[in-house]
Enzyme design. Structure first.
Site, PDB file in Angstrom:
ATOM      1  CB  SER A  10       1.032   5.182   3.518  1.00 44.36           C
ATOM      2  OG  SER A  10       0.205   4.121   3.942  1.00 44.36           O
ATOM      3  CE  LYS A  11       0.682  -1.370   5.329  1.00 44.78           C
ATOM      4  NZ  LYS A  11      -0.587  -0.624   5.296  1.00 44.78           N
ATOM      5  CG  ASN A  12       8.143   1.043   6.780  1.00 45.14           C
ATOM      6  OD1 ASN A  12       6.984   1.285   7.106  1.00 45.14           O
ATOM      7  ND2 ASN A  12       9.154   1.192   7.609  1.00 45.14           N
ATOM      8  CG  PHE A  37      -1.934   1.002   1.337  1.00 45.18           C
ATOM      9  CD1 PHE A  37      -3.126   0.854   0.667  1.00 45.18           C
ATOM     10  CD2 PHE A  37      -1.726   2.153   2.092  1.00 45.18           C
ATOM     11  CE1 PHE A  37      -4.106   1.834   0.733  1.00 45.18           C
ATOM     12  CE2 PHE A  37      -2.696   3.141   2.160  1.00 45.18           C
ATOM     13  CZ  PHE A  37      -3.893   2.977   1.472  1.00 45.18           C
TER      14      PHE A  37
END
Ligand code: PLP
Length: 365
Positions: free
Chosen positions: A184-186, A182
């Protein structure tokens, strides 16, 4: 305006590489399971230290496919956390199993080996710990319990790409693990994407079938599968970002440590690191009895802040009935007091100082 995650700034640094990869894909038209997906799977497996990494359409699908391939199904119980995103429990429900929620540690926000062991019944088939906010679970301890009781270990690594425990990557301890890409994930792509990891050849073969209509050979179908492939264009993005993931995670850790240092004297609980691994700060999450006041002060200054997660899963409408009588005091207390501040790979020291200045103002007023 300070957003929770500054994806524009991150994109600006790698724009040429990504646009170049997109143009190549648009020219060769290998859109489904093309060369970038194949290369990314190899690169991710090497980075994570696993035998197999298999791309799929989302983190939710990654967990679903991992449970399916490990043979978890109707009548089985899967021990997990209620302090997580709904997808963790949805994946368990998709295979017909029952999520059994256990309480978390107040410091790490993760489920504990003691609580897992207490919840084991004759129906328990698997444990699905979540490395929440990038904080790694004590996997050797959880794995020892799984081995002792003959349970599968399926890790929810949606928030933990690059986090390690005793120098070994999360996602490399269990029978299988699911990652989310997704945005916004790292490690995030430009839409939805996911990854399943496993060291088992048999599990990997099943996941490759399940993600592609139950098929190994085109138009020959062995099981009822799904359309859950990682997109070729997303793989271009992920290959560019994977090369830089250590730098991204180091920047998140730097910002997190600066926040904690600057707020050490305030009556707030800053994130805890237990020293067994490397926390990659998918979120920087604090506890405060004055959460609403602090968040209002931040919002008034156009500073992003959010509550992950305001309602634990056992209290969500969808699970209320089946969880009637379930009491998770630590989870409930944390959910009532937690809030998260902006964190990403492009957060400057000055911005961290500005945000802390606003929070300090609330406590000095
Ligand atoms: C803990 C957790 N599990 C699972 C997921 C599901 O991932 P996705 O949104 O890629 O389906 C997410 C992310 O949103 C998550 O945070």
């Amino acid at each position: 305006m300070i957003p929770m995650v500054n994806l524009q700034a991150q994109y600006a640094e790698i724009q040429d590489e990504i646009v170049g990869g997109f143009t190549e894909t648009l020219n060769n038209c290998a859109f489904i399971l093309g060369p970038n997906v194949q290369a990314f799977e190899k690169e991710a497996a090497a980075y994570l230290g696993v035998k197999h990494a298999i791309g799929c359409a989302s983190g939710t699908d990654a967990l679903h496919l991992a449970l399916l391939a490990e043979g978890i199904g109707a009548g089985d119980e899967v021990i997990t956390s209620a302090f997580t995103f709904i997808a963790t429990a949805e994946a368990i429900k998709y295979v017909g199993a029952t999520p059994v929620f256990v309480d978390i540690d107040p410091g790490t926000f993760n489920i504990t080996p003691e609580n897992i062991e207490k919840a084991i019944t004759a129906k328990t088939k698997a444990v699905m710990p979540v490395h929440l906010f990038g904080q790694p679970v004590d996997l050797p301890a959880v794995k020892a319990i799984c081995d002792k009781h003959g349970l599968k270990l399926i890790e929810d690594c949606a928030q933990s790409f690059g986090a390690t425990v005793y120098n070994k990557q999360t996602g490399s301890f269990g029978n299988a693990a699911g990652f989310s890409f997704f945005p916004s994930k790292n490690l995030g792509c430009f839409g939805d994407g996911g990854l399943v990891t496993t060291d088992s050849d048999e599990t990997a073969a099943k996941i490759k079938q399940y993600r592609n209509h139950g098929s190994d050979v085109r138009y020959y179908h062995d099981v009822v599968g799904y359309n859950s492939r990682l997109d070729e264009l997303q793989a271009v993005v992920l290959r560019a970002k994977l090369k830089r993931i250590d730098q991204y995670n180091a920047a998140r850790r730097h910002a997190a440590h600066l926040y904690s240092e600057l707020m050490a004297d305030l009556p707030l609980t800053t994130p805890y690191e237990d020293g067994i691994g490397v926390h990659v700060y998918h979120q920087y999450t604090l506890l405060s009895d004055r959460r609403d006041e602090v968040m209002k002060a931040l919002q008034d200054q156009q500073i992003g802040c959010a509550v992950y997660y305001p309602v634990p899963l056992h209290q969500q409408n969808v699970f209320k009935e089946e969880c009637a009588g379930v009491s998770l005091p630590v989870t409930e207390s944390v959910a009532a007091r937690c809030f998260s501040l902006p964190i990403c790979s492009n957060l400057s020291d000055d911005t961290v100082k500005q945000i802390v200045g606003v929070i300090r103002g609330v406590f000095q007023a």
